[in-house]
Design a protein around this motif. Structure first.
Motif, PDB file in Angstrom:
ATOM      1  N   ARG A   1       1.238  -1.150   0.403  1.00 30.39           N
ATOM      2  CA  ARG A   1      -0.247  -0.144  -0.046  1.00 30.39           C
ATOM      3  C   ARG A   1       0.930   1.383   0.416  1.00 30.39           C
ATOM      4  O   ARG A   1       1.925   1.728   1.085  1.00 30.39           O
ATOM      5  CB  ARG A   1      -1.057   0.017   1.677  1.00 30.39           C
ATOM      6  CG  ARG A   1      -1.928  -0.797   0.890  1.00 30.39           C
ATOM      7  CD  ARG A   1      -2.695  -1.258   2.255  1.00 30.39           C
ATOM      8  NE  ARG A   1      -2.115  -0.125   3.793  1.00 30.39           N
ATOM      9  CZ  ARG A   1      -3.044  -0.428   4.760  1.00 30.39           C
ATOM     10  NH1 ARG A   1      -4.112   0.033   4.527  1.00 30.39           N
ATOM     11  NH2 ARG A   1      -2.557   0.269   5.680  1.00 30.39           N
TER      12      ARG A   1
ATOM     13  N   GLU B   1      -8.076   7.308   8.853  1.00 29.23           N
ATOM     14  CA  GLU B   1      -7.689   5.995   7.557  1.00 29.23           C
ATOM     15  C   GLU B   1      -8.550   5.608   6.866  1.00 29.23           C
ATOM     16  O   GLU B   1      -7.760   5.539   5.717  1.00 29.23           O
ATOM     17  CB  GLU B   1      -5.948   5.406   8.019  1.00 29.23           C
ATOM     18  CG  GLU B   1      -5.406   5.008   7.170  1.00 29.23           C
ATOM     19  CD  GLU B   1      -3.518   4.396   7.701  1.00 29.23           C
ATOM     20  OE1 GLU B   1      -3.437   4.129   6.662  1.00 29.23           O
ATOM     21  OE2 GLU B   1      -3.635   4.575   8.941  1.00 29.23           O
TER      22      GLU B   1
ATOM     23  N   ARG C   1      -9.636   5.684   3.133  1.00 30.38           N
ATOM     24  CA  ARG C   1      -8.533   4.550   1.901  1.00 30.38           C
ATOM     25  C   ARG C   1      -9.443   4.061   1.442  1.00 30.38           C
ATOM     26  O   ARG C   1      -9.748   3.780   1.002  1.00 30.38           O
ATOM     27  CB  ARG C   1      -8.025   3.700   2.767  1.00 30.38           C
ATOM     28  CG  ARG C   1      -6.671   4.726   3.318  1.00 30.38           C
ATOM     29  CD  ARG C   1      -4.992   2.734   3.113  1.00 30.38           C
ATOM     30  NE  ARG C   1      -4.055   3.773   3.782  1.00 30.38           N
ATOM     31  CZ  ARG C   1      -3.010   3.218   2.813  1.00 30.38           C
ATOM     32  NH1 ARG C   1      -3.477   3.421   2.184  1.00 30.38           N
ATOM     33  NH2 ARG C   1      -2.153   3.785   3.788  1.00 30.38           N
TER      34      ARG C   1
END
Length: 121
Positions: free
Chosen positions: A54, A75, A79
């Motif tokens: 990632r 996060e 994402r």
């Protein structure tokens, strides 16, 4: 948005690339977020991103996600909504003066078709 098989083929093509002899493989390409309405483009993965496959998974990611956390965005939420990409898909290596080396124009050109395809998708 293209069908899932097109996205899968795109990620596989990135991961198979070995065009640049001066970078540290493997290329990093997480599966894109199929319903993303935003594309975030970074410079290149760091030296540890290959472990998680990632982008923004270590030093730069901690900084990036700390900024968004200050706005109330986790996060995981970020994402799940943003397709994260990079100009160069492999770690460029260390610079002599310290830090990560800036990708060379020839390396950027080698990765450009991947980024162009992502803009099209």
């Amino acid at each position: 948005m293209p069908p899932a098989r097109s996205l899968t083929a795109h990620v596989a093509a990135i991961r198979a690339c070995r065009l640049c002899p001066s970078v540290v493989a493997p290329p990093i390409a997480a599966a894109p977020v199929a319903k993303a309405r935003l594309l975030l483009v970074g410079q290149a993965p760091g030296p540890h991103e290959h472990k998680s496959r990632r982008l923004f998974a270590y030093t730069a990611g901690r900084r990036l996600f700390a900024w968004f956390a200050g706005l109330g965005v986790t996060e995981e939420d970020f994402r799940s909504r943003v397709w994260m990409s990079a100009v160069l898909r492999c770690f460029p290596g260390r610079a002599q003066q310290g830090g990560d080396r800036v990708p060379a124009p020839v390396e950027i050109a080698a990765c450009a078709p991947f980024l162009t395809r992502e803009f099209e998708m």
